[in-house]
Design a protein around this motif. Structure first.
Motif, PDB file in Angstrom:
ATOM      1  N   HIS A  28       0.815  -1.207   0.000  1.00 40.08           N
ATOM      2  CA  HIS A  28       0.000   0.000   0.000  1.00 40.08           C
ATOM      3  C   HIS A  28       0.855   1.266   0.000  1.00 40.08           C
ATOM      4  O   HIS A  28       0.383   2.344   0.363  1.00 40.08           O
ATOM      5  CB  HIS A  28      -0.949   0.005   1.210  1.00 40.08           C
ATOM      6  N   GLY A  29       2.128   1.128  -0.337  1.00 36.92           N
ATOM      7  CA  GLY A  29       3.014   2.285  -0.443  1.00 36.92           C
ATOM      8  C   GLY A  29       3.631   2.740   0.864  1.00 36.92           C
ATOM      9  O   GLY A  29       4.254   3.799   0.898  1.00 36.92           O
ATOM     10  N   ASP A  30       3.454   1.973   1.939  1.00 37.09           N
ATOM     11  CA  ASP A  30       4.077   2.351   3.206  1.00 37.09           C
ATOM     12  C   ASP A  30       5.591   2.303   3.102  1.00 37.09           C
ATOM     13  O   ASP A  30       6.153   1.438   2.431  1.00 37.09           O
ATOM     14  CB  ASP A  30       3.652   1.408   4.335  1.00 37.09           C
ATOM     15  N   LYS A  31       6.241   3.230   3.781  1.00 32.60           N
ATOM     16  CA  LYS A  31       7.692   3.251   3.882  1.00 32.60           C
ATOM     17  C   LYS A  31       8.070   3.412   5.344  1.00 32.60           C
ATOM     18  O   LYS A  31       7.336   4.036   6.114  1.00 32.60           O
ATOM     19  CB  LYS A  31       8.295   4.396   3.070  1.00 32.60           C
ATOM     20  N   LEU A  32       9.206   2.872   5.708  1.00 34.34           N
ATOM     21  CA  LEU A  32       9.712   2.974   7.072  1.00 34.34           C
ATOM     22  C   LEU A  32      10.758   4.077   7.123  1.00 34.34           C
ATOM     23  O   LEU A  32      11.801   3.984   6.474  1.00 34.34           O
ATOM     24  CB  LEU A  32      10.326   1.643   7.504  1.00 34.34           C
ATOM     25  N   GLY A  33      10.495   5.130   7.899  1.00 37.97           N
ATOM     26  CA  GLY A  33      11.466   6.201   8.087  1.00 37.97           C
ATOM     27  C   GLY A  33      12.475   5.804   9.153  1.00 37.97           C
ATOM     28  O   GLY A  33      12.108   5.287  10.205  1.00 37.97           O
ATOM     29  N   VAL A  34      13.751   6.015   8.852  1.00 36.17           N
ATOM     30  CA  VAL A  34      14.836   5.619   9.751  1.00 36.17           C
ATOM     31  C   VAL A  34      15.775   6.801   9.932  1.00 36.17           C
ATOM     32  O   VAL A  34      16.074   7.529   8.980  1.00 36.17           O
ATOM     33  CB  VAL A  34      15.628   4.418   9.174  1.00 36.17           C
ATOM     34  N   GLN A  35      16.256   6.968  11.156  1.00 34.66           N
ATOM     35  CA  GLN A  35      17.234   7.995  11.492  1.00 34.66           C
ATOM     36  C   GLN A  35      18.130   7.425  12.578  1.00 34.66           C
ATOM     37  O   GLN A  35      17.735   6.497  13.288  1.00 34.66           O
ATOM     38  CB  GLN A  35      16.507   9.227  12.029  1.00 34.66           C
ATOM     39  N   PHE A  36      19.342   7.967  12.706  1.00 35.08           N
ATOM     40  CA  PHE A  36      20.203   7.508  13.789  1.00 35.08           C
ATOM     41  C   PHE A  36      21.006   8.651  14.373  1.00 35.08           C
ATOM     42  O   PHE A  36      21.179   9.699  13.765  1.00 35.08           O
ATOM     43  CB  PHE A  36      21.126   6.369  13.345  1.00 35.08           C
ATOM     44  N   SER A  37      21.469   8.409  15.599  1.00 37.28           N
ATOM     45  CA  SER A  37      22.359   9.327  16.300  1.00 37.28           C
ATOM     46  C   SER A  37      23.644   8.561  16.586  1.00 37.28           C
ATOM     47  O   SER A  37      23.595   7.414  17.032  1.00 37.28           O
ATOM     48  CB  SER A  37      21.703   9.770  17.603  1.00 37.28           C
ATOM     49  N   GLN A  38      24.781   9.172  16.343  1.00 37.42           N
ATOM     50  CA  GLN A  38      26.074   8.516  16.536  1.00 37.42           C
ATOM     51  C   GLN A  38      27.034   9.500  17.180  1.00 37.42           C
ATOM     52  O   GLN A  38      27.193  10.614  16.685  1.00 37.42           O
ATOM     53  CB  GLN A  38      26.621   8.041  15.186  1.00 37.42           C
ATOM     54  N   VAL A  39      27.651   9.110  18.312  1.00 40.55           N
ATOM     55  CA  VAL A  39      28.558  10.026  18.999  1.00 40.55           C
ATOM     56  C   VAL A  39      30.031   9.777  18.677  1.00 40.55           C
ATOM     57  O   VAL A  39      30.868  10.591  19.035  1.00 40.55           O
ATOM     58  CB  VAL A  39      28.345  10.000  20.535  1.00 40.55           C
ATOM     59  N   GLN A  40      30.352   8.687  18.004  1.00 41.36           N
ATOM     60  CA  GLN A  40      31.740   8.426  17.621  1.00 41.36           C
ATOM     61  C   GLN A  40      31.899   8.631  16.109  1.00 41.36           C
ATOM     62  O   GLN A  40      31.057   8.179  15.331  1.00 41.36           O
ATOM     63  CB  GLN A  40      32.138   6.974  17.943  1.00 41.36           C
ATOM     64  N   PRO A  41      32.952   9.313  15.705  1.00 43.02           N
ATOM     65  CA  PRO A  41      33.190   9.440  14.264  1.00 43.02           C
ATOM     66  C   PRO A  41      33.613   8.097  13.680  1.00 43.02           C
ATOM     67  O   PRO A  41      34.063   7.210  14.398  1.00 43.02           O
ATOM     68  CB  PRO A  41      34.316  10.471  14.180  1.00 43.02           C
ATOM     69  N   TYR A  55      20.807 -11.201   4.654  1.00 41.73           N
ATOM     70  CA  TYR A  55      20.845  -9.811   4.197  1.00 41.73           C
ATOM     71  C   TYR A  55      19.647  -9.512   3.296  1.00 41.73           C
ATOM     72  O   TYR A  55      19.299 -10.296   2.423  1.00 41.73           O
ATOM     73  CB  TYR A  55      22.156  -9.560   3.447  1.00 41.73           C
ATOM     74  N   VAL A  56      19.025  -8.341   3.500  1.00 44.06           N
ATOM     75  CA  VAL A  56      17.896  -7.915   2.679  1.00 44.06           C
ATOM     76  C   VAL A  56      18.251  -6.670   1.873  1.00 44.06           C
ATOM     77  O   VAL A  56      18.116  -6.655   0.656  1.00 44.06           O
ATOM     78  CB  VAL A  56      16.643  -7.647   3.555  1.00 44.06           C
ATOM     79  N   ALA A  57      18.698  -5.605   2.536  1.00 43.88           N
ATOM     80  CA  ALA A  57      18.986  -4.349   1.842  1.00 43.88           C
ATOM     81  C   ALA A  57      19.862  -3.444   2.697  1.00 43.88           C
ATOM     82  O   ALA A  57      19.863  -3.551   3.921  1.00 43.88           O
ATOM     83  CB  ALA A  57      17.682  -3.618   1.510  1.00 43.88           C
ATOM     84  N   TYR A  79      14.613   6.133   4.070  1.00 47.98           N
ATOM     85  CA  TYR A  79      13.437   5.277   4.075  1.00 47.98           C
ATOM     86  C   TYR A  79      13.729   3.891   3.508  1.00 47.98           C
ATOM     87  O   TYR A  79      14.552   3.744   2.615  1.00 47.98           O
ATOM     88  CB  TYR A  79      12.322   5.919   3.239  1.00 47.98           C
ATOM     89  N   TRP A  80      13.009   2.907   4.050  1.00 45.64           N
ATOM     90  CA  TRP A  80      12.993   1.562   3.475  1.00 45.64           C
ATOM     91  C   TRP A  80      11.598   1.337   2.922  1.00 45.64           C
ATOM     92  O   TRP A  80      10.606   1.492   3.618  1.00 45.64           O
ATOM     93  CB  TRP A  80      13.329   0.513   4.526  1.00 45.64           C
ATOM     94  N   ASN A  81      11.542   0.943   1.660  1.00 43.86           N
ATOM     95  CA  ASN A  81      10.264   0.738   0.987  1.00 43.86           C
ATOM     96  C   ASN A  81       9.779  -0.707   1.042  1.00 43.86           C
ATOM     97  O   ASN A  81       8.819  -1.064   0.360  1.00 43.86           O
ATOM     98  CB  ASN A  81      10.352   1.207  -0.466  1.00 43.86           C
ATOM     99  N   GLY A  82      10.434  -1.534   1.835  1.00 45.24           N
ATOM    100  CA  GLY A  82      10.008  -2.925   1.961  1.00 45.24           C
ATOM    101  C   GLY A  82      10.513  -3.812   0.836  1.00 45.24           C
ATOM    102  O   GLY A  82       9.975  -4.887   0.608  1.00 45.24           O
ATOM    103  N   GLN A  83      11.577  -3.365   0.173  1.00 45.95           N
ATOM    104  CA  GLN A  83      12.130  -4.149  -0.929  1.00 45.95           C
ATOM    105  C   GLN A  83      13.548  -4.613  -0.613  1.00 45.95           C
ATOM    106  O   GLN A  83      14.258  -3.996   0.171  1.00 45.95           O
ATOM    107  CB  GLN A  83      12.142  -3.333  -2.217  1.00 45.95           C
ATOM    108  N   THR A  84      13.932  -5.701  -1.275  1.00 47.21           N
ATOM    109  CA  THR A  84      15.300  -6.201  -1.166  1.00 47.21           C
ATOM    110  C   THR A  84      16.210  -5.305  -1.990  1.00 47.21           C
ATOM    111  O   THR A  84      15.742  -4.449  -2.750  1.00 47.21           O
ATOM    112  CB  THR A  84      15.407  -7.639  -1.702  1.00 47.21           C
ATOM    113  N   GLY A  87      15.283  -5.232  -5.554  1.00 47.66           N
ATOM    114  CA  GLY A  87      14.050  -4.606  -5.996  1.00 47.66           C
ATOM    115  C   GLY A  87      12.789  -5.427  -5.811  1.00 47.66           C
ATOM    116  O   GLY A  87      11.726  -5.030  -6.278  1.00 47.66           O
ATOM    117  N   ARG A  88      12.883  -6.548  -5.119  1.00 52.54           N
ATOM    118  CA  ARG A  88      11.691  -7.369  -4.874  1.00 52.54           C
ATOM    119  C   ARG A  88      11.082  -7.016  -3.522  1.00 52.54           C
ATOM    120  O   ARG A  88      11.805  -6.797  -2.549  1.00 52.54           O
ATOM    121  CB  ARG A  88      12.049  -8.845  -4.877  1.00 52.54           C
ATOM    122  N   THR A  89       9.752  -6.990  -3.469  1.00 53.26           N
ATOM    123  CA  THR A  89       9.064  -6.735  -2.213  1.00 53.26           C
ATOM    124  C   THR A  89       9.238  -7.945  -1.299  1.00 53.26           C
ATOM    125  O   THR A  89       9.077  -9.080  -1.734  1.00 53.26           O
ATOM    126  CB  THR A  89       7.571  -6.456  -2.451  1.00 53.26           C
TER     127      THR A  89
END
Length: 114
Positions: A28-41, A55-57, A79-84, A87-89
């Motif tokens: 249905h076009g859902d996407k997963l929004g992802v963000q991260f915080s990292q304190v070490q370079p 492994y998926v993506a 974002y992750w669109n649920g695909q490998t 390009g496969r769902t």
């Protein structure tokens, strides 16, 4: 009226993997929004795996040079669109979003429901 000053303690910055939500329907076009915080370079990547470790993506991979405990690096949202990566769902099920960086490994689960 008088006001009292409230003293609060602000927590130290931490490494974190942040997901918008923990369920999605890519059909249905859902996407997963992802963000991260990292304190070490250093080099950081975010990948999706099955619960069996397959492994998926790759969602993001970058080198961070400006992070510190006083000024952590906060990624832009991706974002992750649920695909490998091919390009496969993906099939319905639970998937692991894995962040790996210097001195940091974080996981979060997401359910794909079709």
């Amino acid at each position: 009226e008088s006001y009292q000053v409230a003293r609060v303690s602000i927590p130290a910055p931490v490494n974190a993997l942040i997901l918008d939500h923990n369920g999605m329907d890519p059909m249905h076009g859902d996407k997963l929004g992802v963000q991260f915080s990292q304190v070490q370079p250093g080099h950081v990547w975010v990948k999706v795996f099955t619960l069996m470790g397959e492994y998926v993506a790759t969602l993001d991979e970058e080198d961070i040079s400006t992070a510190s405990s006083g000024n952590p690096f906060i990624s832009g949202k991706f974002y992750w669109n649920g695909q490998t990566s091919g390009g496969r769902t993906v099939a319905s099920g639970v998937y692991m979003v894995h962040l790996e960086g210097k001195d940091n490994r974080s996981n979060a689960k997401v359910a794909v429901i079709k």
